[in-house]
Design a protein around this motif. Structure first.
Motif, PDB file in Angstrom:
ATOM      1  N   MET A 197       0.849  -1.202   0.000  1.00 60.63           N
ATOM      2  CA  MET A 197       0.000   0.000   0.000  1.00 60.63           C
ATOM      3  C   MET A 197       0.880   1.247   0.000  1.00 60.63           C
ATOM      4  SD  MET A 197      -2.985  -0.559   2.756  1.00 60.63           S
ATOM      5  CE  MET A 197      -4.353  -1.619   2.515  1.00 60.63           C
ATOM      6  N   LYS A 198       0.281   2.358  -0.476  1.00 58.67           N
ATOM      7  CA  LYS A 198       1.017   3.622  -0.455  1.00 58.67           C
ATOM      8  C   LYS A 198       0.414   4.537   0.617  1.00 58.67           C
ATOM      9  CE  LYS A 198       2.537   7.301  -3.527  1.00 58.67           C
ATOM     10  NZ  LYS A 198       2.542   7.789  -4.908  1.00 58.67           N
ATOM     11  N   PHE A 199       1.264   4.983   1.537  1.00 65.98           N
ATOM     12  CA  PHE A 199       0.836   5.845   2.637  1.00 65.98           C
ATOM     13  C   PHE A 199       1.346   7.272   2.420  1.00 65.98           C
ATOM     14  CE2 PHE A 199      -0.734   3.368   6.386  1.00 65.98           C
ATOM     15  CZ  PHE A 199      -0.720   2.109   5.808  1.00 65.98           C
ATOM     16  N   LEU A 200       0.511   8.251   2.712  1.00 65.61           N
ATOM     17  CA  LEU A 200       0.961   9.645   2.812  1.00 65.61           C
ATOM     18  C   LEU A 200       0.718  10.066   4.251  1.00 65.61           C
ATOM     19  CD1 LEU A 200       0.297  12.629   0.440  1.00 65.61           C
ATOM     20  CD2 LEU A 200      -0.239  12.821   2.869  1.00 65.61           C
ATOM     21  N   ILE A 201       1.761  10.578   4.891  1.00 64.62           N
ATOM     22  CA  ILE A 201       1.656  10.943   6.313  1.00 64.62           C
ATOM     23  C   ILE A 201       2.132  12.378   6.497  1.00 64.62           C
ATOM     24  CG2 ILE A 201       2.515  10.419   8.650  1.00 64.62           C
ATOM     25  CD1 ILE A 201       2.823   7.469   7.677  1.00 64.62           C
ATOM     26  N   THR A 202       1.333  13.206   7.180  1.00 62.05           N
ATOM     27  CA  THR A 202       1.826  14.544   7.535  1.00 62.05           C
ATOM     28  C   THR A 202       2.242  14.542   9.004  1.00 62.05           C
ATOM     29  OG1 THR A 202      -0.281  15.528   8.273  1.00 62.05           O
ATOM     30  CG2 THR A 202       0.222  15.640   5.900  1.00 62.05           C
ATOM     31  N   ALA A 203       3.244  15.367   9.315  1.00 62.26           N
ATOM     32  CA  ALA A 203       3.771  15.369  10.682  1.00 62.26           C
ATOM     33  C   ALA A 203       4.323  16.739  11.057  1.00 62.26           C
ATOM     34  CB  ALA A 203       4.892  14.329  10.793  1.00 62.26           C
ATOM     35  N   GLY A 204       4.548  16.888  12.349  1.00 62.00           N
ATOM     36  CA  GLY A 204       5.243  18.067  12.862  1.00 62.00           C
ATOM     37  C   GLY A 204       4.347  19.295  12.955  1.00 62.00           C
ATOM     38  N   PRO A 205       4.957  20.396  13.392  1.00 61.45           N
ATOM     39  CA  PRO A 205       4.226  21.666  13.477  1.00 61.45           C
ATOM     40  C   PRO A 205       4.332  22.400  12.133  1.00 61.45           C
ATOM     41  CG  PRO A 205       6.447  21.984  14.294  1.00 61.45           C
ATOM     42  CD  PRO A 205       6.368  20.544  13.808  1.00 61.45           C
TER      43      PRO A 205
ATOM     44  N   LEU B 205       6.395  11.053   3.596  1.00 65.09           N
ATOM     45  CA  LEU B 205       6.234  11.865   4.803  1.00 65.09           C
ATOM     46  C   LEU B 205       6.354  13.335   4.405  1.00 65.09           C
ATOM     47  CD1 LEU B 205       6.165  12.055   7.961  1.00 65.09           C
ATOM     48  CD2 LEU B 205       8.661  11.815   7.897  1.00 65.09           C
ATOM     49  N   ILE B 206       5.334  14.113   4.741  1.00 64.56           N
ATOM     50  CA  ILE B 206       5.358  15.557   4.479  1.00 64.56           C
ATOM     51  C   ILE B 206       5.351  16.227   5.844  1.00 64.56           C
ATOM     52  CG2 ILE B 206       4.118  17.512   3.469  1.00 64.56           C
ATOM     53  CD1 ILE B 206       2.911  15.544   1.418  1.00 64.56           C
ATOM     54  N   SER B 207       6.458  16.905   6.162  1.00 67.31           N
ATOM     55  CA  SER B 207       6.599  17.359   7.551  1.00 67.31           C
ATOM     56  C   SER B 207       7.036  18.806   7.674  1.00 67.31           C
ATOM     57  CB  SER B 207       7.620  16.464   8.265  1.00 67.31           C
ATOM     58  OG  SER B 207       7.841  16.926   9.589  1.00 67.31           O
ATOM     59  N   GLY B 208       6.487  19.460   8.682  1.00 71.44           N
ATOM     60  CA  GLY B 208       6.991  20.753   9.116  1.00 71.44           C
ATOM     61  C   GLY B 208       8.310  20.541   9.842  1.00 71.44           C
TER      62      GLY B 208
ATOM     63  N   PRO C  20      14.597   5.467   7.555  1.00 68.35           N
ATOM     64  CA  PRO C  20      15.172   4.954   6.319  1.00 68.35           C
ATOM     65  C   PRO C  20      14.103   4.434   5.365  1.00 68.35           C
ATOM     66  CG  PRO C  20      16.253   3.985   8.243  1.00 68.35           C
ATOM     67  CD  PRO C  20      15.120   4.805   8.752  1.00 68.35           C
ATOM     68  N   GLY C  21      14.290   4.742   4.081  1.00 72.28           N
ATOM     69  CA  GLY C  21      13.382   4.220   3.058  1.00 72.28           C
ATOM     70  C   GLY C  21      12.104   5.005   2.894  1.00 72.28           C
ATOM     71  N   VAL C  22      11.963   6.089   3.663  1.00 75.22           N
ATOM     72  CA  VAL C  22      10.748   6.904   3.596  1.00 75.22           C
ATOM     73  C   VAL C  22      11.006   8.115   2.698  1.00 75.22           C
ATOM     74  CG1 VAL C  22       9.285   8.466   4.981  1.00 75.22           C
ATOM     75  CG2 VAL C  22       9.836   6.169   5.833  1.00 75.22           C
ATOM     76  N   ASP C  23      10.125   8.363   1.717  1.00 78.13           N
ATOM     77  CA  ASP C  23      10.229   9.570   0.885  1.00 78.13           C
ATOM     78  C   ASP C  23       9.819  10.764   1.731  1.00 78.13           C
ATOM     79  OD1 ASP C  23      11.020   8.176  -1.393  1.00 78.13           O
ATOM     80  OD2 ASP C  23       8.939   7.712  -1.902  1.00 78.13           O
TER      81      ASP C  23
ATOM     82  N   VAL D 148      -3.689   5.210   1.675  1.00 79.53           N
ATOM     83  CA  VAL D 148      -4.026   5.628   3.043  1.00 79.53           C
ATOM     84  C   VAL D 148      -3.343   6.965   3.343  1.00 79.53           C
ATOM     85  CG1 VAL D 148      -3.945   5.018   5.494  1.00 79.53           C
ATOM     86  CG2 VAL D 148      -4.064   3.195   3.783  1.00 79.53           C
ATOM     87  N   ALA D 149      -4.114   7.952   3.762  1.00 76.37           N
ATOM     88  CA  ALA D 149      -3.537   9.238   4.181  1.00 76.37           C
ATOM     89  C   ALA D 149      -3.763   9.401   5.680  1.00 76.37           C
ATOM     90  CB  ALA D 149      -4.193  10.386   3.419  1.00 76.37           C
ATOM     91  N   ILE D 150      -2.667   9.646   6.399  1.00 81.39           N
ATOM     92  CA  ILE D 150      -2.771   9.861   7.846  1.00 81.39           C
ATOM     93  C   ILE D 150      -2.290  11.283   8.123  1.00 81.39           C
ATOM     94  CG2 ILE D 150      -2.157   9.036  10.143  1.00 81.39           C
ATOM     95  CD1 ILE D 150      -1.453   6.359   9.008  1.00 81.39           C
ATOM     96  N   LEU D 151      -3.209  12.165   8.488  1.00 82.42           N
ATOM     97  CA  LEU D 151      -2.832  13.561   8.707  1.00 82.42           C
ATOM     98  C   LEU D 151      -2.641  13.791  10.209  1.00 82.42           C
ATOM     99  CD1 LEU D 151      -4.812  15.582   6.024  1.00 82.42           C
ATOM    100  CD2 LEU D 151      -2.863  14.061   5.828  1.00 82.42           C
ATOM    101  N   CYS D 152      -1.383  13.786  10.576  1.00 82.42           N
ATOM    102  CA  CYS D 152      -0.985  13.802  11.987  1.00 82.42           C
ATOM    103  C   CYS D 152      -0.358  15.146  12.361  1.00 82.42           C
ATOM    104  CB  CYS D 152       0.020  12.650  12.149  1.00 82.42           C
ATOM    105  SG  CYS D 152       0.706  12.427  13.750  1.00 82.42           S
ATOM    106  N   ALA D 153      -0.094  15.992  11.355  1.00 83.45           N
ATOM    107  CA  ALA D 153       0.595  17.262  11.617  1.00 83.45           C
ATOM    108  C   ALA D 153      -0.245  18.171  12.508  1.00 83.45           C
ATOM    109  CB  ALA D 153       0.891  17.971  10.296  1.00 83.45           C
TER     110      ALA D 153
END
Ligand code: C5P
Length: 210
Positions: free
Chosen positions: A1-9, A45-48, A56-59, A82-87
């Protein structure tokens, strides 16, 4: 599966040397990215700004402002399961950013703020995302009620809710205790490290009913 995850402030600039932000460490989002990758998934991973190492291995796409995070998520949704918006996205930003450093003249200074774009709330309605959508909710009271309301309003499949009034968990700490809120039931994940909580959330995310 392809995951998109947001993180941070996010950081919302006031002038060239100052910004508005919050206490998010990014640990929960980075732990989710690491856990998903560990389970063999493709992860973006899209992060502030944080002080953490990208697993490792994470775009990875670094961003600063809510607007930049909004655009990065919008532009990277193709093929995401799957999109997990955690930011911890700032809810407000200064209406304008001063060109020069603001000087200390008057005794008081009023900053005018405006709402930032709601990334989670745009996923279905604006971006047309049809994959599984998981949002986070940090509350200090009525956790289940507010979480369930968010689940419906933002058309999520699951909300991960935590009580940020409890000392030692949630924002800027290494541990968390969360409730997974589904449309028809809840599941409690007991206090544990963010890495262990993340592994459980990824397991739940991969078996979300369609
Ligand atoms: O409404 P609230 O800000 O509490 O919702 C939190 C959830 O919404 C989190 O999943 C967070 O990543 C997301 N969020 C967002 N864009 C915003 C504010 C919050 O995606 N501007």
């Amino acid at each position: 599966m392809k995951f998109l995850i947001t993180a941070g402030p996010t950081r919302e600039p006031i002038d060239p040397v100052r910004y508005l932000t919050n206490r998010s460490s990014g640990r929960m989002g980075y732990a989710l990215a690491g856990a998903a990758r560990h389970d063999g998934h493709e992860v973006l991973l899209i992060s502030g700004p944080t002080t953490l190492d990208v697993p490792p291995g994470v775009d990875f796409i670094p961003v600063e402002t809510a607007q930049q995070m909004y655009e990065a998520v919008r532009d990277m949704l193709r093929g995401v399961d799957v999109a997990i918006l955690c930011a911890a996205v700032a809810d407000y930003r200064p209406v304008s950013c001063a060109d020069q450093k603001i000087k200390k003249n008057a005794d008081t200074l009023v900053l005018e703020l405006e709402r930032t774009p709601d990334i989670l709330g745009s996923m279905r309605s604006e971006f047309g995302f049809t994959g599984k959508l998981i949002g986070f909710a940090a509350e200090t009271q009525n956790i289940i009620e507010y979480g369930r309301d968010k689940l419906q309003r933002k058309q999520c499949d699951m909300i991960v809710a935590n009580d940020v009034s409890q000392p030692g968990i949630g924002f800027d700490s290494r541990e968390n205790a969360v409730v997974l809120i589904y449309p028809d039931h809840e599941e409690y994940l007991e206090r544990d490290t963010k890495e262990h909580i993340a592994m459980q959330i990824i397991e739940h995310a991969t078996i979300l009913p369609s």
